[in-house]
Design a protein around this motif. Structure first.
Motif, PDB file in Angstrom:
ATOM      1  N   THR A 104       0.816  -1.214   0.000  1.00 32.00           N
ATOM      2  CA  THR A 104       0.000   0.000   0.000  1.00 32.00           C
ATOM      3  C   THR A 104       0.850   1.264   0.000  1.00 32.00           C
ATOM      4  O   THR A 104       0.409   2.317  -0.461  1.00 32.00           O
ATOM      5  N   GLU A 105       2.070   1.183   0.516  1.00 28.03           N
ATOM      6  CA  GLU A 105       2.935   2.355   0.570  1.00 28.03           C
ATOM      7  C   GLU A 105       3.751   2.527  -0.709  1.00 28.03           C
ATOM      8  O   GLU A 105       3.923   3.653  -1.195  1.00 28.03           O
ATOM      9  N   MET A 144      -2.827   9.061  -8.738  1.00 28.82           N
ATOM     10  CA  MET A 144      -3.950   9.519  -7.933  1.00 28.82           C
ATOM     11  C   MET A 144      -4.919   8.380  -7.643  1.00 28.82           C
ATOM     12  O   MET A 144      -5.362   8.195  -6.506  1.00 28.82           O
ATOM     13  N   VAL A 145      -5.240   7.614  -8.675  1.00 25.62           N
ATOM     14  CA  VAL A 145      -6.157   6.484  -8.501  1.00 25.62           C
ATOM     15  C   VAL A 145      -5.551   5.441  -7.564  1.00 25.62           C
ATOM     16  O   VAL A 145      -6.222   4.911  -6.668  1.00 25.62           O
ATOM     17  N   ALA A 146      -4.262   5.155  -7.758  1.00 21.95           N
ATOM     18  CA  ALA A 146      -3.585   4.138  -6.947  1.00 21.95           C
ATOM     19  C   ALA A 146      -3.527   4.547  -5.475  1.00 21.95           C
ATOM     20  O   ALA A 146      -3.681   3.707  -4.580  1.00 21.95           O
ATOM     21  N   VAL A 147      -3.303   5.829  -5.219  1.00 17.51           N
ATOM     22  CA  VAL A 147      -3.246   6.315  -3.832  1.00 17.51           C
ATOM     23  C   VAL A 147      -4.596   6.139  -3.144  1.00 17.51           C
ATOM     24  O   VAL A 147      -4.674   5.710  -1.987  1.00 17.51           O
ATOM     25  N   MET A 198      -5.490   3.650   0.054  1.00 23.03           N
ATOM     26  CA  MET A 198      -6.114   4.112   1.288  1.00 23.03           C
ATOM     27  C   MET A 198      -7.355   3.290   1.619  1.00 23.03           C
ATOM     28  O   MET A 198      -7.576   2.902   2.769  1.00 23.03           O
ATOM     29  N   VAL A 199      -8.175   3.030   0.612  1.00 22.97           N
ATOM     30  CA  VAL A 199      -9.392   2.246   0.827  1.00 22.97           C
ATOM     31  C   VAL A 199      -9.039   0.833   1.275  1.00 22.97           C
ATOM     32  O   VAL A 199      -9.649   0.284   2.213  1.00 22.97           O
ATOM     33  N   ALA A 200      -8.035   0.235   0.614  1.00 26.98           N
ATOM     34  CA  ALA A 200      -7.613  -1.119   0.972  1.00 26.98           C
ATOM     35  C   ALA A 200      -7.075  -1.161   2.395  1.00 26.98           C
ATOM     36  O   ALA A 200      -7.365  -2.089   3.162  1.00 26.98           O
ATOM     37  N   SER A 201      -6.301  -0.139   2.763  1.00 25.54           N
ATOM     38  CA  SER A 201      -5.748  -0.077   4.105  1.00 25.54           C
ATOM     39  C   SER A 201      -6.857   0.000   5.148  1.00 25.54           C
ATOM     40  O   SER A 201      -6.805  -0.679   6.188  1.00 25.54           O
ATOM     41  N   TYR A 202      -7.864   0.817   4.870  1.00 27.47           N
ATOM     42  CA  TYR A 202      -8.965   0.953   5.822  1.00 27.47           C
ATOM     43  C   TYR A 202      -9.781  -0.330   5.921  1.00 27.47           C
ATOM     44  O   TYR A 202     -10.197  -0.737   7.019  1.00 27.47           O
ATOM     45  N   MET A 261      -2.008   8.742   9.616  1.00 26.53           N
ATOM     46  CA  MET A 261      -2.096  10.173   9.351  1.00 26.53           C
ATOM     47  C   MET A 261      -1.204  10.599   8.195  1.00 26.53           C
ATOM     48  O   MET A 261      -1.595  11.428   7.359  1.00 26.53           O
ATOM     49  N   MET A 262       0.007  10.037   8.099  1.00 30.23           N
ATOM     50  CA  MET A 262       0.914  10.387   7.008  1.00 30.23           C
ATOM     51  C   MET A 262       0.298  10.041   5.662  1.00 30.23           C
ATOM     52  O   MET A 262       0.446  10.788   4.687  1.00 30.23           O
ATOM     53  N   ALA A 263      -0.391   8.907   5.602  1.00 29.16           N
ATOM     54  CA  ALA A 263      -1.016   8.479   4.348  1.00 29.16           C
ATOM     55  C   ALA A 263      -2.143   9.421   3.957  1.00 29.16           C
ATOM     56  O   ALA A 263      -2.339   9.728   2.772  1.00 29.16           O
ATOM     57  N   ILE A 264      -2.902   9.887   4.946  1.00 31.17           N
ATOM     58  CA  ILE A 264      -4.011  10.799   4.668  1.00 31.17           C
ATOM     59  C   ILE A 264      -3.495  12.130   4.126  1.00 31.17           C
ATOM     60  O   ILE A 264      -3.990  12.640   3.109  1.00 31.17           O
TER      61      ILE A 264
END
Length: 200
Positions: free
Chosen positions: A14-15, A39-42, A46-50, A58-61
């Motif tokens: 994810t990172e 943009m799409v991948a980011v 995020m959705v996958a991580s959640y 927070m850094m990812a957000i």
């Protein structure tokens, strides 16, 4: 809300996944196509991580918000400058947050790194200062690279330069972390140690 600890490979995917997609699409098409894919991948990351952990660091957000804003400006205005300045903005924001927090005897490094360990007050202060200076240095380095080198070089350095350098810097902080490490404490104590460095 309870958080599920992700598998290291999932966290790595994810990172680094969005960055690798950014590099691949740029090599096959151009920076604008790569920006859209990034943009799409980011967002997907995020959705996958959640979905897996019920939590987004927070850094990812912060990074995702800046990517979307500057990526959109890049595509709408058809100007590479915005996406190239994105790392500068992100690193500067992180440096300002950490440095500003220290001015008020607060350490936000634990929040940014999702409370990965417990340190003494003095340990948090030193670690926060080091990361603030590192983010500031990376912001300056990004400005130098994108303003003096080709787009392809900048993209490659963003993926294969900035990431390894940051990982190497993190590794060099392990002696400090071990020196000021505290045994696991209660949630209340842990949060207090992470957020308040006034006693250091």
């Amino acid at each position: 809300m309870d958080k599920t600890k992700p598998h290291p490979l999932f966290k790595l995917a994810t990172e680094l996944g969005p960055l690798l997609i950014f590099f691949f699409v740029n090599s096959k098409a151009n920076l604008f196509a790569a920006t859209g894919a990034f943009m799409v991948a980011v967002v997907i990351a995020m959705v996958a991580s959640y979905m897996v952990t019920r939590h987004v660091p927070m850094m990812a957000i912060v990074t995702a918000v800046v990517v979307i804003v500057f990526g959109t400006l890049t595509l709408i205005l058809h100007d590479e400058t915005f996406i190239k300045m994105k790392p500068t903005i992100v690193y500067t924001l992180f440096a300002a947050a950490l440095g500003g927090g220290l001015l008020f005897n607060r350490s936000f490094i634990a929040i940014m790194f999702d409370q990965m360990f417990n340190l003494t007050h003095h340990g948090w202060r030193i670690l926060t200062m080091r990361w603030a200076l590192w983010f500031l240095a990376m912001a300056v380095l990004n400005e130098i690279i994108w303003r003096t080198q080709s787009t392809d070089f900048w993209v490659a350095f963003k993926v294969f330069g900035m990431v390894p350098l940051t990982m190497l810097f993190a590794i060099t902080q392990m002696p400090l972390i071990k020196r000021y490490h505290l045994d696991p404490a209660s949630l209340e104590t842990s949060e207090a140690e992470a957020g308040d460095v006034s006693k250091g």
